[in-house]
Enzyme design. Structure first.
Site, PDB file in Angstrom:
ATOM      1  N   LEU A  16      36.991  -1.515  42.132  1.00  0.00           N
ATOM      2  CA  LEU A  16      38.444  -1.400  41.918  1.00  0.00           C
ATOM      3  C   LEU A  16      38.771  -1.054  40.468  1.00  0.00           C
ATOM      4  O   LEU A  16      39.905  -0.724  40.144  1.00  0.00           O
ATOM      5  CB  LEU A  16      39.132  -2.734  42.251  1.00  0.00           C
ATOM      6  CG  LEU A  16      39.198  -3.149  43.714  1.00  0.00           C
ATOM      7  CD1 LEU A  16      39.855  -4.523  43.828  1.00  0.00           C
ATOM      8  CD2 LEU A  16      39.974  -2.123  44.536  1.00  0.00           C
ATOM      9  N   LYS A  66      23.279  -5.369  34.969  1.00  0.00           N
ATOM     10  CA  LYS A  66      23.841  -6.232  33.923  1.00  0.00           C
ATOM     11  C   LYS A  66      22.773  -6.803  32.986  1.00  0.00           C
ATOM     12  O   LYS A  66      23.052  -7.069  31.824  1.00  0.00           O
ATOM     13  CB  LYS A  66      24.645  -7.384  34.545  1.00  0.00           C
ATOM     14  CG  LYS A  66      25.964  -6.928  35.147  1.00  0.00           C
ATOM     15  CD  LYS A  66      26.800  -8.112  35.623  1.00  0.00           C
ATOM     16  CE  LYS A  66      28.078  -7.626  36.287  1.00  0.00           C
ATOM     17  NZ  LYS A  66      28.971  -8.688  36.675  1.00  0.00           N
ATOM     18  N   ASP A 102      32.978 -11.547  32.086  1.00  0.00           N
ATOM     19  CA  ASP A 102      33.162 -12.136  33.426  1.00  0.00           C
ATOM     20  C   ASP A 102      33.602 -13.606  33.347  1.00  0.00           C
ATOM     21  O   ASP A 102      34.615 -13.995  33.928  1.00  0.00           O
ATOM     22  CB  ASP A 102      31.856 -12.060  34.231  1.00  0.00           C
ATOM     23  CG  ASP A 102      31.612 -10.671  34.820  1.00  0.00           C
ATOM     24  OD1 ASP A 102      32.581  -9.957  35.092  1.00  0.00           O
ATOM     25  OD2 ASP A 102      30.431 -10.320  35.006  1.00  0.00           O
ATOM     26  N   GLY A 129      24.435 -17.518  41.773  1.00  0.00           N
ATOM     27  CA  GLY A 129      24.049 -16.142  41.471  1.00  0.00           C
ATOM     28  C   GLY A 129      24.624 -15.689  40.130  1.00  0.00           C
ATOM     29  O   GLY A 129      24.980 -16.511  39.280  1.00  0.00           O
ATOM     30  N   THR A 153      20.390 -22.326  48.232  1.00  0.00           N
ATOM     31  CA  THR A 153      19.018 -22.484  47.740  1.00  0.00           C
ATOM     32  C   THR A 153      19.089 -23.421  46.536  1.00  0.00           C
ATOM     33  O   THR A 153      19.451 -23.009  45.422  1.00  0.00           O
ATOM     34  CB  THR A 153      18.442 -21.109  47.325  1.00  0.00           C
ATOM     35  OG1 THR A 153      18.673 -20.184  48.396  1.00  0.00           O
ATOM     36  CG2 THR A 153      16.962 -21.192  47.021  1.00  0.00           C
TER      37      THR A 153
HETATM   38  P1  NAP Z   1      24.616 -12.877  43.823  1.00  0.00           P
HETATM   39  O1  NAP Z   1      24.060 -12.939  42.443  1.00  0.00           O
HETATM   40  O2  NAP Z   1      23.949 -12.029  44.851  1.00  0.00           O
HETATM   41  O3  NAP Z   1      24.699 -14.404  44.393  1.00  0.00           O
HETATM   42  C1  NAP Z   1      25.109 -14.638  45.704  1.00  0.00           C
HETATM   43  C2  NAP Z   1      25.370 -16.136  45.910  1.00  0.00           C
HETATM   44  O4  NAP Z   1      25.922 -16.300  47.228  1.00  0.00           O
HETATM   45  C3  NAP Z   1      24.118 -17.008  45.853  1.00  0.00           C
HETATM   46  O5  NAP Z   1      24.473 -18.282  45.360  1.00  0.00           O
HETATM   47  C4  NAP Z   1      23.724 -17.077  47.338  1.00  0.00           C
HETATM   48  O6  NAP Z   1      22.974 -18.220  47.656  1.00  0.00           O
HETATM   49  C5  NAP Z   1      25.070 -17.187  47.969  1.00  0.00           C
HETATM   50  N1  NAP Z   1      25.080 -16.761  49.381  1.00  0.00           N
HETATM   51  C6  NAP Z   1      24.937 -15.500  49.866  1.00  0.00           C
HETATM   52  N2  NAP Z   1      25.016 -15.493  51.207  1.00  0.00           N
HETATM   53  C7  NAP Z   1      25.214 -16.784  51.583  1.00  0.00           C
HETATM   54  C8  NAP Z   1      25.380 -17.419  52.850  1.00  0.00           C
HETATM   55  N3  NAP Z   1      25.372 -16.721  53.995  1.00  0.00           N
HETATM   56  N4  NAP Z   1      25.582 -18.763  52.862  1.00  0.00           N
HETATM   57  C9  NAP Z   1      25.615 -19.467  51.700  1.00  0.00           C
HETATM   58  N5  NAP Z   1      25.455 -18.918  50.477  1.00  0.00           N
HETATM   59  C10 NAP Z   1      25.267 -17.593  50.418  1.00  0.00           C
HETATM   60  O7  NAP Z   1      26.133 -12.392  43.814  1.00  0.00           O
HETATM   61  P2  NAP Z   1      27.212 -12.531  42.619  1.00  0.00           P
HETATM   62  O8  NAP Z   1      27.142 -11.335  41.756  1.00  0.00           O
HETATM   63  O9  NAP Z   1      27.059 -13.874  42.012  1.00  0.00           O
HETATM   64  O10 NAP Z   1      28.584 -12.410  43.446  1.00  0.00           O
HETATM   65  C11 NAP Z   1      29.013 -13.417  44.357  1.00  0.00           C
HETATM   66  C12 NAP Z   1      30.411 -13.089  44.871  1.00  0.00           C
HETATM   67  O11 NAP Z   1      31.324 -13.103  43.791  1.00  0.00           O
HETATM   68  C13 NAP Z   1      30.551 -11.712  45.514  1.00  0.00           C
HETATM   69  O12 NAP Z   1      31.398 -11.846  46.640  1.00  0.00           O
HETATM   70  C14 NAP Z   1      31.241 -10.883  44.452  1.00  0.00           C
HETATM   71  O13 NAP Z   1      32.050  -9.847  44.986  1.00  0.00           O
HETATM   72  C15 NAP Z   1      32.120 -11.937  43.794  1.00  0.00           C
HETATM   73  N6  NAP Z   1      32.442 -11.618  42.382  1.00  0.00           N
HETATM   74  C16 NAP Z   1      33.761 -11.574  42.021  1.00  0.00           C
HETATM   75  C17 NAP Z   1      34.107 -11.307  40.707  1.00  0.00           C
HETATM   76  C18 NAP Z   1      35.541 -11.261  40.301  1.00  0.00           C
HETATM   77  O14 NAP Z   1      35.836 -10.723  39.215  1.00  0.00           O
HETATM   78  N7  NAP Z   1      36.456 -11.815  41.075  1.00  0.00           N
HETATM   79  C19 NAP Z   1      33.092 -11.068  39.742  1.00  0.00           C
HETATM   80  C20 NAP Z   1      31.757 -11.133  40.156  1.00  0.00           C
HETATM   81  C21 NAP Z   1      31.437 -11.399  41.485  1.00  0.00           C
HETATM   82  P3  NAP Z   1      21.351 -18.194  47.618  1.00  0.00           P
HETATM   83  O15 NAP Z   1      20.974 -18.373  46.174  1.00  0.00           O
HETATM   84  O16 NAP Z   1      20.973 -19.319  48.484  1.00  0.00           O
HETATM   85  O17 NAP Z   1      20.926 -16.841  48.148  1.00  0.00           O
END
Ligand code: NAP
Length: 283
Positions: A16, A66, A102, A129, A153
């Site tokens: 976006l 990143k 962030d 994450g 996890t």
């Molecule tokens: P990431 O590094 O891939 O981490 C994903 C996280 O989600 C991990 O803690 C993972 O747990 C957990 N997870 C994934 N699938 C799951 C499930 N089915 N059940 C339970 N836990 C689950 O991703 P990220 O970059 O941190 O991003 C996470 C979210 O934040 C995304 O939706 C992203 O769009 C959003 N985000 C938003 C902003 C914003 O500005 N608003 C900025 C960054 C990210 P495990 O460790 O167990 O795999």
């Protein structure tokens, strides 16, 4: 001379940022274009080196680069070195400076949009994450009384808690599903509830034991109202969606590139328009 900024990632088609950053540049009368720079990993060094050009103000960096951009930069600012992740690059006369907006964007969104200052508060992060990592560092810097990290996890939560704990504050790993009554703020940092994600209808943590008045924040921004926020609302919790974090991290990047105060309302409106346009199937 028209200046350029772009987003470096792979893929970047869903971002976006072009919509709301372009609206901000136009609103401020700045001759800057915001481009999508889709960059597969082998092309990253070449892409980063191209940012030294005179007409480039800098870039945003997103998944999966990143961490990998760090050795390609000249200096790191803010918490980015400690966090080991950069989401914003600024070109200052051919030298590249890395920042991470962030976590600070998350804290700015809490303060401005939820009137919640994390100083002295107890916060639970669900997820461990990349996003949880930036937020945890920023909450410690904002003097939160406690930051607890729970994750599917558990070992990953433990690792993150140890690492962030080194930056100060009280940071612990907690079991998912533990009692929530002691937290002032509960944040979904997982991709559960995200449109197109692993579990779009899911809720990352049961909220029965949360206190009324607790602030529930979802950093997922598509959809703007997630199942977690809907459940929190039903239980009488205060809520904040993920769009404010996205806008405030972008606003901080905008200010680093331009030195101009970011037009927050314009950025929100442009991002919401884009989300609505996509939800209508036009994207
Ligand atoms: P990431 O590094 O891939 O981490 C994903 C996280 O989600 C991990 O803690 C993972 O747990 C957990 N997870 C994934 N699938 C799951 C499930 N089915 N059940 C339970 N836990 C689950 O991703 P990220 O970059 O941190 O991003 C996470 C979210 O934040 C995304 O939706 C992203 O769009 C959003 N985000 C938003 C902003 C914003 O500005 N608003 C900025 C960054 C990210 P495990 O460790 O167990 O795999």
């Amino acid at each position: 001379m028209t200046r350029r900024v772009g987003i470096i990632g792979h893929p970047v088609a869903h971002s976006l940022s072009p919509a709301f950053q372009s609206a901000a540049f136009a609103h401020c009368g700045l001759d800057v274009v915001y481009e999508r720079w889709d960059t597969p990993a082998p092309k990253l060094p070449e892409r980063v080196s191209s940012l030294r050009a005179e007409d480039v103000l800098g870039a945003n960096v997103t998944i999966p680069h990143k961490e990998a951009v760090i050795p390609l930069l000249d200096e790191l600012g803010g918490q980015s070195a400690r966090m080991g992740a950069v989401n914003t690059i600024v070109n200052r006369e051919g030298r590249l400076f890395g920042f991470n907006t962030d976590g600070p964007g998350f804290v700015a969104a809490l303060k401005a949009e939820a009137v919640f200052d994390p100083a002295g508060k107890r916060v639970l992060l669900v997820g461990a994450g990349g996003a949880a990592r930036g937020i945890a560092f920023a909450l410690v810097e904002a003097n939160a009384a406690a930051v607890a990290i729970a994750n599917r996890t558990y070992e990953r939560a433990l690792r993150l808690a140890r690492e962030v704990g080194g930056a100060g504050g009280t940071v612990t790993a907690e079991a998912l599903g533990g009692a929530l009554g002691e937290y002032d703020c509960i944040v979904n940092c997982t991709s559960v509830g995200m449109h197109g994600g692993p579990d779009p209808a899911g809720i990352p943590v049961p909220l029965e034991s949360a206190r009324p008045g607790t602030l529930a924040v979802d950093i997922v921004y598509a959809p703007e109202s997630t199942p977690f926020l809907a459940e929190a609302g039903r239980r009488g919790l205060r809520t904040l969606g993920g769009l404010p974090m996205l806008i405030y991290q972008g606003a901080l990047a905008f200010e680093l590139w331009t030195g101009v105060r970011a037009p927050i309302d314009v950025m929100f409106a442009a991002a919401r328009n884009e989300v609505t346009r996509r939800a209508g199937g036009a994207a």
